[in-house]
Design a protein around this motif. Structure first.
Motif: not given
Lengths: 115, 114
Positions: A6, A22-23, A36, A76, A92, A106, A109
């Motif tokens: 991420q 985004s991932c 997610w 994403s 993610c 991840g 974010t």
């Protein structure tokens, strides 16, 4: 080994607007699952949306939708009509199809919602 | 419906003291169970997982251990805590062999080692 990236440590969006997190992931597998998760300030980890790699149709859950690009290994998350309650850390995660325990995560974010 | 409990919610322990964190799941049978640690501002690190009573797999060598004495009970322990053990510990469960096998998380325990 599978990895999940991420690239956005932090994102901000005006309330009622749309934001995309985004991932990207790296794998040699052809079948897998992507997720997610949302972690609000309460620290409770909550599943937001999920996607099976063999499904071409992008998953949608109310205001949350994904853009799954299998060839690009991109997953994403789009949040429409952002609300103050959407403020959280978003993670993610990737799960191999043949594994019943391993999620690769991840780094997350942080999403800030501006009123 | 299924629920997952963790306790205590917060814990402050001195270095060298023992640790016991408990996780229980209600409303399901034979779940897969997981212990994660999350350092401040970081993602999740899988510590242990279990697919059945007495079956524990460790992902990261450390001074922590896990046990599963009952089907829906998962315990994280340490004989002597280190400063580096501080963090947020999350327990999770999933239904083994289900399609998605998504994991559902407990409320977590914040551990501070002084």
């Amino acid at each position: 080994a599978q990895t999940v990236t991420q690239s956005q440590p932090e994102m901000s969006v005006q309330e009622a607007e749309t934001v995309t997190l985004s991932c990207t992931y790296d794998t040699s597998e052809s079948d897998y699952y992507l997720f997610w998760y949302k972690q609000p300030p309460s620290r409770q980890m909550i599943l937001v949306i999920r996607q099976e790699a063999y499904k071409q149709q992008n998953a949608t859950e109310n205001r949350f939708s994904v853009n799954f690009q299998k060839a690009a290994k991109s997953f994403s998350l789009k949040i429409s009509d952002s609300q103050l309650g959407d403020a959280a850390m978003y993670f993610c995660a990737y799960r191999r199809e043949d594994s019943n325990y391993q999620l690769i995560w991840g780094a997350g974010t942080k999403l800030i919602i501006k009123p | 419906s299924q629920t997952i409990h963790q306790w205590p919610a917060t814990l402050v322990q001195p270095v060298g003291s023992p640790l016991s964190l408990e996780c229980t799941v209600e409303g399901t049978s034979n779940p897969n169970l997981y212990w994660y640690r999350q350092a401040a501002g970081r993602g999740l690190q899988l510590l242990f997982y279990s697919v059945g009573i007495g079956q524990i797999s460790s992902e990261v060598p450390q001074n922590l251990s896990a046990s599963r004495p009952q089907d829906r009970q998962f315990i994280l322990s340490s004989k002597k805590l280190l400063l580096s053990d501080s963090g947020f510990y999350l327990c999770a469960w999933s239904v083994g062999l289900a399609d998605y096998n998504e994991q559902f998380f407990g409320p977590g325990t914040r551990l501070t080692v002084l």
